[in-house]
Design an enzyme around this catalytic site. Sequence first.
Site, mmCIF file in Angstrom:
data_model
loop_
_atom_site.group_PDB
_atom_site.id
_atom_site.type_symbol
_atom_site.label_atom_id
_atom_site.label_comp_id
_atom_site.label_asym_id
_atom_site.label_seq_id
_atom_site.Cartn_x
_atom_site.Cartn_y
_atom_site.Cartn_z
ATOM 1 N N SER A 152 58.033 81.929 39.804
ATOM 2 C CA SER A 152 59.254 81.133 39.828
ATOM 3 C C SER A 152 60.107 81.431 38.596
ATOM 4 O O SER A 152 60.539 82.564 38.400
ATOM 5 C CB SER A 152 58.901 79.655 39.952
ATOM 6 O OG SER A 152 60.021 78.881 40.280
ATOM 7 N N ASP A 252 60.371 78.982 51.427
ATOM 8 C CA ASP A 252 60.833 78.748 50.062
ATOM 9 C C ASP A 252 62.313 79.100 49.983
ATOM 10 O O ASP A 252 62.731 80.163 50.463
ATOM 11 C CB ASP A 252 60.027 79.616 49.095
ATOM 12 C CG ASP A 252 60.450 79.468 47.641
ATOM 13 O OD1 ASP A 252 61.184 78.518 47.321
ATOM 14 O OD2 ASP A 252 60.024 80.316 46.827
ATOM 15 N N HIS A 282 56.830 77.206 48.153
ATOM 16 C CA HIS A 282 57.032 77.526 46.746
ATOM 17 C C HIS A 282 55.882 76.948 45.924
ATOM 18 O O HIS A 282 55.418 75.836 46.162
ATOM 19 C CB HIS A 282 58.361 76.921 46.271
ATOM 20 C CG HIS A 282 58.709 77.289 44.877
ATOM 21 N ND1 HIS A 282 59.364 78.459 44.565
ATOM 22 C CD2 HIS A 282 58.491 76.653 43.694
ATOM 23 C CE1 HIS A 282 59.532 78.525 43.264
ATOM 24 N NE2 HIS A 282 59.012 77.434 42.712
#
Length: 326
Positions: A152, A252, A282
Amino acid sequence: MNWFFRAVLSLFAAPRINMREDYGKVRRFQRWVASIGRARHRNSYRQTAEIIGGRQISVRIFQPADRRGDDVLLFFHGGGWVTGDIDTYTAACVAMADLTGCTVASVNYRLAPEYPFPAGLDDCYSLTKRLLNEPERAGLKDVRNLVLIGDSAGGNLAAAVSLKLRDESHHGVDRQILLYPVTHWDHDPETSPFDSVREHGEDLRLTNAEVDDYFDLYVPDAEKRQDPLVSPLESTDLANQPKTLVVTADWDLLRDEGEAYGEALADAGNAVQVHRVPEALHGFIQLPRFSRQMRDAYEVINAFLDEGFAPDRTGAVDFPAPEQRS
């Protein structure tokens, strides 16, 4: 994804909060959750610190139960540049070390809003340079065994470190693994160029509103968000980047921008593989190691670390080096 399954998943989504006001509460909650498993993992790592530029950067070193490789995975954690730390990612790093058979070094970089861009990036970059210049500090046999990896916001930092290394003519890192990375600044469903923002940005694990909050805290000056070191996909020069594995999550909102970055790297002449983990949300890298999504992702990660892509796997798109293309 049908409406019923989405409704069920939405029940397990992170609670909707105002991250700009409540990031401190989120940090405390994450650390409380991490403390529950602290005793179980306390013998799984050793902690060290590097003093760079007058500041201390803590690093947590994880050794695999069964060593199968000489690589050192330099890990930058996720959390929107605002939350997460080496404590909250300890379980994920223990799993990463065991599932790859490699040493993992997790970096406790500075967080926004106390330390906005480029503070966290500077920590990650400075530590990477330190390990490249003094590889014995990480037990590296060869600097080519240093692999950047992040999830991320951490994937964003890994990509930015690679760009910065290239721009400053500092060579050594030739592989990077970007797990559902942030690569673009626009997550408004009305203006974003990516369909996944509109398809998955409302009621799943991560929302458009949360990403906007993170950007507000990390880069308060909106004009700076198009800087390639904040939004790597905005770079006009992606040449001479490391061999790259991009792993995205099917469900996601960041999926399409991660995959677009992989394709842009390939178009610039780099060797890239993009792999989409089916039916994954995610943040799946923090799931139990026996989960299907984790098994899927680490099968591809291990193939990448073994210097071989896996283009025949479901969900994988392979972009080989330019000289190997037909």
